[in-house]
Design an enzyme around this catalytic site. Structure first.
Site, short mmCIF file in Angstrom:
data_model
loop_
_atom_site.label_atom_id
_atom_site.label_comp_id
_atom_site.label_asym_id
_atom_site.label_seq_id
_atom_site.Cartn_x
_atom_site.Cartn_y
_atom_site.Cartn_z
N GLN A 164 44.08 27.20 38.43
CA GLN A 164 44.33 27.19 36.77
C GLN A 164 45.34 26.82 36.09
OE1 GLN A 164 45.93 31.09 37.28
NE2 GLN A 164 45.50 32.44 35.47
N CYS A 216 43.21 35.27 46.02
CA CYS A 216 44.40 35.86 45.21
C CYS A 216 44.34 36.88 44.33
CB CYS A 216 44.96 33.69 45.19
SG CYS A 216 44.12 33.58 43.36
N GLY A 243 43.25 30.27 40.72
CA GLY A 243 44.07 29.01 40.73
C GLY A 243 44.54 29.26 42.37
N GLY A 260 41.68 34.98 41.51
CA GLY A 260 40.81 34.42 42.49
C GLY A 260 40.70 32.87 42.04
#
Length: 888
Positions: free
Chosen positions: A859, A815, A820, A818
């Site tokens: 997250q 994302c 959540g 890297g």
């Protein structure tokens, strides 16, 4: 004869020894020097021990352990009270633990009250206990905690645990031995009702073949997931003089307010613990992003209670976190308390038992208590009325037992409110962020939800309702219910279904104390919604129903008119089929299916989401593994390769590049997820979104790992901030790097414009080889937030699974950071595989496995809640598909 002996005969050279007098004197001396101490055990038996007055507490403890023949003894202790209190009075401040290092006389004085043998340190996992007898003692303790109201849990979880108790005591279910009311005389759970006993009986049928030891292990394995398991509570006040409770556990210190957990501090986060007079302090570890130390202070009732809490923290930290107790240096003029935990730690106990080997022994188990029979017992339904809130008037059409959720009174520790895409208008709030005694906890739902006004605190207030809900029965067995929202805009129910036009919309949950709960007749779980404000939704989609409900909030004072079809009425024995079908159907004597553990895990997952326990358990889990280092990431040559300075890869699982021009470092970790019950291992590389300076490293990693699939869960720019560099070429163009070239062959966007799918051609310049790379981008997923609906996310995840090449290298997922959204996808795919294998799914355990391989995976609490809801949605869809293909 002796009477005729003269006095002279007894004079002169003679002697006497008064045996009787000396025996009496010795007996009096022993009575003066000795103590008789009565100890009450967990199976409600007692024993009197004789010890010397000057003996230390360790002497009595050893006698107790020898009496029980207990090997794993360090988890247990003895509690006493000067005032004659017992642990069952739910006043923990009255009870004290016997100190092994102090004399018994000094601690007990002239106290004639008994001592209580109890679990002092609750093991985090029952598998750590090697002895069956030790697990049995833990089982007895947790059972007491439930019956005496110290361990709060939902009714469904209570029924599940009680069913293991029944299996342990009565064995397998047999219809000829166990009649309709075979549980009516057993005290299994608080506020026991006939409905609960029916659920316990149905769950009991699932446990066929389990020995008592198996049932007790499963009992503990489920109990360890309860929010209040192993929490030692201490009363305190914050600096606003509000009542709170501080709980000491194996993993750290937790804070409760109004019986709701509002914050937690793990031992790895806490630097120091201290007390001064009536003040208790904890100093927290400074995070990389912080420039100051955080010191939190709490007001205790007395100096004694402050010291008791401090001692409990010292003991728990030493027992659970250290390999051996630390010996304090002796200084001539030392200040402060000299107390240190002097017993063995959990590590030492486990190590010794492993070396010793198991002790095979036989023992007699203690049965559950019976309800008193001195007077004729009330009818089961009357017993339920005595123990629970008065039931509401029954519906004229209702010919079944009301669900547990409908009759269970609202508890202060439950939090059943949250606005989501599948709701009917009640808001489930989650407390996030660190708790400070001087600041009210932050209340948010999802990351993009507006925060409440800082001038008001609506966290624990129950607002009055704007209007009384009404209802009436209409033709064809349908019922019309009129609801008005409360002041927070909540109706108080959730809906499920509507994935397709063939799946009806049903009420999935009703929050206690809300308009949907207060209407007469009550809106119930399982009711099918036929109309909403005149709109026919018998074949409506889920999103359409949500839009009708949201529109109702904004118009005509929020009036919501529902026409519902009550839950089906079953013939024969009346019962309500629980959600997710964890009750066996058909022949109750059949061998239970291997999916029982899966069904039970889904039941616990649903309960945890409903009462908030699942989220609070997530919030106290460590974000970074305290024993794993990230030294390579902070080296001067690598520090600029990290997008965020506090999100770094562990050294032990980091991806090491072999032939990259920029060195061997990249902010990426291997994450391998083994699927229980199979040989499948889903392999991932979890990495941050590439920077302009790390794009070449990224493609070198794709090349070296032989990956064929890249999953991107972010856009390039979000809310005006760059989240990821555009590391790929545009359609028809080519990106040339040192060792590879990348050409974009295909770029397609789906109809909803939520996903973009690309095909790349990767050319290995050195070896002159080519291979195709699939690139799947989720563009509708907000940063720190969640997708719009589980259905959309599940559809994307399923397409990822279909695209995965099992013969190729690991799937590369990223994302922005890297952790959540990347963690959400990994957990979801893992859960899908487990469900398809019929294996139980415990999301918290999956998060723990991921965080041992890459820090901070998933997250925030909003992401964790969303993925748990998605797991339930996927499981429900599987059940519906199974029913459609295999009708009963």
């Amino acid at each position: 004869m002796i009477e005729s002996l003269s006095r002279r005969a007894l004079t002169g050279s003679s002697g006497t020894y008064n045996v009787h007098a000396l025996e009496l004197a010795a007996l009096r001396e022993r009575k003066l020097k000795g103590l008789k101490v009565t100890v009450m055990f967990l199976d409600d038996t007692d024993h009197t021990f004789h010890i010397e007055k000057k003996a230390k507490g360790s002497v009595l403890l050893e006698q107790v352990y020898q009496h029980l023949e207990l090997i794993e003894k360090d988890y247990f202790g003895l509690q006493y009270s000067d005032a004659g209190c017992s642990p069952s009075n739910n006043k923990p401040e009255c009870m004290q633990w016997l100190d092994p290092s102090k004399t018994i006389k000094k601690q007990l004085g002239n106290c004639e009250y008994p001592l209580y043998f109890r679990v002092k340190f609750y093991v985090s996992d029952p598998s750590k206990l090697k002895e069956e007898y030790t697990r049995y003692q833990f089982y007895l303790q947790v059972r007491k905690d439930i019956l005496e109201g110290r361990l709060h849990l939902s009714s469904s979880t209570a029924c599940l645990l009680a069913s293991y108790t029944v299996q342990s005591e009565l064995g397998d279910y047999h219809s000829d031995e166990h009649g309709p009311n075979y549980l009516s005389n057993l005290q299994l759970i608080p506020m026991q009702t006939e409905e609960m006993e029916k659920k316990i009986a149905e769950l009991h049928k699932l446990h066929r073949g389990q020995l008592p030891a198996d049932a007790e292990f499963n009992f503990l394995d489920h109990a360890k997931r309860i929010d209040m398991y192993g929490v030692e509570l201490h009363k305190a006040k914050d600096n606003m003089n509000r009542d709170i409770q501080l709980g000491v556990t194996s993993i750290g210190l937790v804070v409760f307010q109004n019986n709701i957990r509002v914050s937690a501090f793990s031992w790895s986060k806490i630097m120091k613990i201290s007390f001064k007079r009536k003040m208790f302090f904890i100093q927290l570890r400074r995070e990389p992003s912080e420039s100051y130390d955080t010191l939190l202070g709490f007001n205790m009732d007395t100096y004694r209670s402050s010291k008791t809490l401090w001692k409990a923290c010292v003991e728990h930290h030493t027992f659970f976190r250290l390999h051996s107790p630390k010996v304090r240096r002796k200084f001539p003029l030392s200040l402060g308390s000299k107390f240190r935990y002097s017993g063995r730690t959990e590590f030492q106990t486990v190590s010794e038992v492993k070396q010793r080997g198991k002790l095979e022994r036989k023992f007699v188990r203690s049965p559950s208590k019976l309800f008193r029979q001195s007077v004729p017992p009330p009818a089961l339904e009357e017993r339920g009325k005595i123990l629970t809130a008065p039931s509401r008037p029954p519906r004229p059409y209702d010919n079944k037992v009301t669900s547990l959720g409908a009759k269970e009174p609202r508890k202060a520790w439950e939090d059943d409110c949250r606005i989501s895409d599948d709701d009917g208008g009640f808001l489930e709030r989650t407390l996030e962020g660190p708790f400070s005694p001087s600041l009210a906890g932050r209340v948010i739902s999802y990351a993009d939800e507006e925060l409440p006004s800082p001038t008001t605190n609506e966290l624990y207030e129950t607002p009055p309702y704007s209007a009384s809900p009404t209802s009436q029965v209409v033709e064809d067995g349908l019922v019309m219910i009129t609801l008005f929202p409360d002041e927070e805009g909540k109706y108080g129910f959730n809906v499920k279904g509507g994935a397709t036009v063939d799946v009806p919309i049903q009420v999935s949950r009703v929050a206690p104390g809300t308009p949907a709960d207060k209407c007469a007749p009550r809106l119930s779980e399982g009711d099918q919604i036929v109309q909403i404000n005149g709109h026919d939704v018998t074949h409506g989609l889920h999103q359409t129903v949500v839009q009708y409900i949201q529109k109702a909030r904004r118009t005509n004072e929020g009036k919501l008119v529902l026409v519902v079809k009550p839950s089906p009425i079953y013939s024969g024995d009346e019962y309500e089929e629980p959600p997710y079908h964890y009750v066996p159907v058909g022949d109750v004597l059949r061998t239970p299916s291997p999916s029982n553990a899966l069904e039970q895990s889904m039941l616990l997952l649903e309960d945890g989401l409903a009462n908030g326990a699942l989220i609070t358990q997530y919030e106290i889990m460590y974000r970074k593994h305290p024993d794993l280092m990230c030294d390579e990431a902070v080296k001067p040559k690598n520090i600029n390769k990290n997008r965020y300075r506090d999100i770094l890869p562990y050294d032990v699982t980091r991806v090491v590049l072999k032939h990259s021009p920029g060195g061997d470092y990249i902010n990426a970790n291997y994450v391998n997820m083994h699927i229980s019950g199979s040989d499948v291992i889903n392999k991932y590389v979890a990495t941050q979104g590439p920077l302009p300076s790390t794009t070449e490293d990224f493609w070198q990693m794709v090349l070296e790992e032989e990956s064929n699939l890249i999953v991107m869960l972010t856009t390039v720019v979000e809310r005006g901030r760059v989240k990821c560099h555009k590391y790929w070429p545009s359609l028809g163009e080519e990106l040339t790097l040192t060792n590879v070239t990348v050409k974009c062959l295909v770029e397609e966007t789906d109809d909803s414009r939520s996903f973009v799918f690309r095909d790349f051609l990767l050319h290995d310049v050195k070896n002159d080889r080519e291979r195709k790379i699939k690139h799947m981008q989720y563009v509708a997923w907000p940063d720190h937030g969640v997708p719009e609906s589980p259905e959309q996310f599940l559809g994307f995840t399923q397409r990822v699974r279909e695209t995965r090449d099992t013969d190729g290298g690991p799937m590369i997922v990223h994302c922005s950071a890297g952790i959540g959204r990347t963690g959400v996808l990994v957990l979801m795919e893992t859960a899908m595989c487990l469900i398809e294998m019929g294996e139980p799914v415990y999301p918290l355990d999956i998060v723990q496995i991921m965080r041992k391989q890459r820090a901070m995976m998933i997250q925030n609490a909003s992401q964790y809640r969303f993925v748990c809801e998605s797991v339930l949605t996927f499981y429900t869809q599987k059940i519906l598909v199974s029913e459609n293909h295999h009708p009963r």
